[in-house]
Scaffold this motif. Structure first.
Motif, mmCIF file in Angstrom:
data_model
loop_
_atom_site.group_PDB
_atom_site.id
_atom_site.type_symbol
_atom_site.label_atom_id
_atom_site.label_comp_id
_atom_site.label_asym_id
_atom_site.label_seq_id
_atom_site.Cartn_x
_atom_site.Cartn_y
_atom_site.Cartn_z
ATOM 1 N N SER A 55 0.838 -1.197 0.000
ATOM 2 C CA SER A 55 0.000 0.000 0.000
ATOM 3 C C SER A 55 0.876 1.250 0.000
ATOM 4 C CB SER A 55 -0.906 0.019 1.232
ATOM 5 O OG SER A 55 -0.127 0.211 2.405
ATOM 6 N N TYR A 56 0.265 2.335 -0.401
ATOM 7 C CA TYR A 56 0.992 3.604 -0.398
ATOM 8 C C TYR A 56 1.443 3.962 1.015
ATOM 9 C CZ TYR A 56 2.143 8.487 -1.062
ATOM 10 O OH TYR A 56 2.791 9.684 -1.074
ATOM 11 N N ASP A 57 0.563 3.745 1.998
ATOM 12 C CA ASP A 57 0.922 4.059 3.385
ATOM 13 C C ASP A 57 2.170 3.304 3.819
ATOM 14 O OD1 ASP A 57 -1.104 5.878 3.786
ATOM 15 O OD2 ASP A 57 -2.452 4.427 4.715
ATOM 16 N N SER A 58 2.258 2.022 3.424
ATOM 17 C CA SER A 58 3.402 1.224 3.865
ATOM 18 C C SER A 58 4.690 1.601 3.140
ATOM 19 C CB SER A 58 3.125 -0.271 3.686
ATOM 20 O OG SER A 58 3.127 -0.626 2.328
ATOM 21 N N LEU A 59 4.566 2.195 1.954
ATOM 22 C CA LEU A 59 5.744 2.525 1.149
ATOM 23 C C LEU A 59 6.016 4.029 1.040
ATOM 24 C CD1 LEU A 59 5.108 -0.007 -1.753
ATOM 25 C CD2 LEU A 59 6.854 -0.180 0.023
ATOM 26 N N LYS A 60 5.134 4.839 1.614
ATOM 27 C CA LYS A 60 5.206 6.292 1.413
ATOM 28 C C LYS A 60 6.577 6.875 1.733
ATOM 29 C CE LYS A 60 3.162 10.697 2.664
ATOM 30 N NZ LYS A 60 2.153 11.396 3.446
ATOM 31 N N LYS A 61 7.135 6.551 2.883
ATOM 32 C CA LYS A 61 8.427 7.135 3.259
ATOM 33 C C LYS A 61 9.499 6.797 2.224
ATOM 34 C CE LYS A 61 12.075 7.123 6.743
ATOM 35 N NZ LYS A 61 13.073 7.259 5.710
ATOM 36 N N ASP A 62 9.525 5.549 1.782
ATOM 37 C CA ASP A 62 10.525 5.139 0.798
ATOM 38 C C ASP A 62 10.306 5.822 -0.550
ATOM 39 O OD1 ASP A 62 11.844 3.340 2.568
ATOM 40 O OD2 ASP A 62 10.235 1.898 2.234
ATOM 41 N N ILE A 63 9.046 5.981 -0.939
ATOM 42 C CA ILE A 63 8.753 6.642 -2.210
ATOM 43 C C ILE A 63 9.109 8.119 -2.134
ATOM 44 C CG2 ILE A 63 6.893 7.266 -3.810
ATOM 45 C CD1 ILE A 63 5.576 4.571 -2.966
ATOM 46 N N VAL A 64 8.793 8.749 -1.023
ATOM 47 C CA VAL A 64 9.179 10.149 -0.826
ATOM 48 C C VAL A 64 10.705 10.277 -0.906
ATOM 49 C CG1 VAL A 64 9.284 12.026 0.874
ATOM 50 C CG2 VAL A 64 7.118 10.835 0.461
ATOM 51 N N ASP A 65 11.418 9.351 -0.274
ATOM 52 C CA ASP A 65 12.884 9.365 -0.340
ATOM 53 C C ASP A 65 13.368 9.232 -1.782
ATOM 54 O OD1 ASP A 65 13.073 9.661 2.400
ATOM 55 O OD2 ASP A 65 13.583 7.558 2.780
ATOM 56 N N LEU A 66 12.739 8.345 -2.554
ATOM 57 C CA LEU A 66 13.124 8.181 -3.954
ATOM 58 C C LEU A 66 12.955 9.485 -4.732
ATOM 59 C CD1 LEU A 66 11.567 4.717 -4.920
ATOM 60 C CD2 LEU A 66 13.990 5.291 -4.817
ATOM 61 N N TYR A 67 11.793 10.088 -4.588
ATOM 62 C CA TYR A 67 11.524 11.331 -5.314
ATOM 63 C C TYR A 67 12.426 12.470 -4.828
ATOM 64 C CZ TYR A 67 7.480 9.825 -8.035
ATOM 65 O OH TYR A 67 6.662 9.216 -8.946
ATOM 66 N N SER A 68 12.597 12.574 -3.514
ATOM 67 C CA SER A 68 13.359 13.708 -2.973
ATOM 68 C C SER A 68 14.851 13.583 -3.258
ATOM 69 C CB SER A 68 13.107 13.871 -1.468
ATOM 70 O OG SER A 68 13.604 12.768 -0.757
ATOM 71 N N THR A 69 15.332 12.378 -3.536
ATOM 72 C CA THR A 69 16.748 12.221 -3.889
ATOM 73 C C THR A 69 16.956 12.152 -5.397
ATOM 74 O OG1 THR A 69 16.620 9.817 -3.623
ATOM 75 C CG2 THR A 69 17.361 11.097 -1.714
ATOM 76 N N SER A 70 15.889 11.902 -6.151
ATOM 77 C CA SER A 70 16.006 11.805 -7.607
ATOM 78 C C SER A 70 15.829 13.154 -8.290
ATOM 79 C CB SER A 70 14.964 10.834 -8.161
ATOM 80 O OG SER A 70 15.200 9.536 -7.690
ATOM 81 N N PHE A 71 15.120 14.056 -7.635
ATOM 82 C CA PHE A 71 14.837 15.361 -8.214
ATOM 83 C C PHE A 71 15.249 16.459 -7.246
ATOM 84 C CE2 PHE A 71 11.575 12.510 -10.000
ATOM 85 C CZ PHE A 71 11.820 12.682 -11.358
#
Length: 159
Positions: A80-96
């Motif tokens: 779920s998004y809730d379970s992965l949100k922190k990791d996805i935010v980290d991906l976006y915040s380090t990729s852009f």
């Protein structure tokens, strides 16, 4: 020894603003990434994706239907998004960069960006269906290839 302490203190004072700026830039990236993911409707995208994948799995293997509740519970826990949100935010915040995140967010605020958000899930579903149909149309070729490979494996086994 006293001079060493003074030098260390001076170096610390000079370098600490760099750590502060770096930490703020990182935090700003995280904030912008969270804003963007919310604007993209990432939670709904994940939910729809899980539902579509489960529906496809049930369609392909109807014997899984009695286990649908278990599968939903498992995927809600780990996919779920809730379970992965922190990791996805980290991906976006380090990729852009912060500016890139703002630019992407600005695009999705335009009429074209909004239409893109609206159309992409259906286009992705339709693209997947095209691929699935193509595989089904040519499944006999896959079976032939697998049989040929199985014979090669079988012939290469030592007795």
């Amino acid at each position: 020894m006293n001079n060493v302490k003074k030098l260390f203190f001076c170096a610390l004072v000079l370098v600490s603003p760099l750590f502060f700026v770096s930490a703020c830039a990182n935090e700003e990236s995280v904030v912008e990434a969270e804003k963007l993911l919310e604007k993209l409707g990432m939670e709904q995208i994940f939910e729809n994706s899980i539902t579509q994948n489960l529906d496809f799995q049930i369609q392909q293997s109807p014997e899984l239907l009695p286990y649908l509740g278990v599968m939903k519970k498992f995927l809600a826990k780990y996919m779920s998004y809730d379970s992965l949100k922190k990791d996805i935010v980290d991906l976006y915040s380090t990729s852009f960069s912060v500016q890139e995140l703002k630019d992407i967010s600005t695009f999705y605020s335009t009429d074209t960006g909004k239409k893109t958000l609206e159309k992409l899930p259906e286009l992705a579903r339709m693209s997947n269906q095209l691929g699935n149909n193509r595989v089904q149309e040519n499944i006999n070729e896959l079976h032939q290839m697998l049989e040929k490979a199985a014979k090669l494996v079988e012939n290469s086994k030592p007795l």
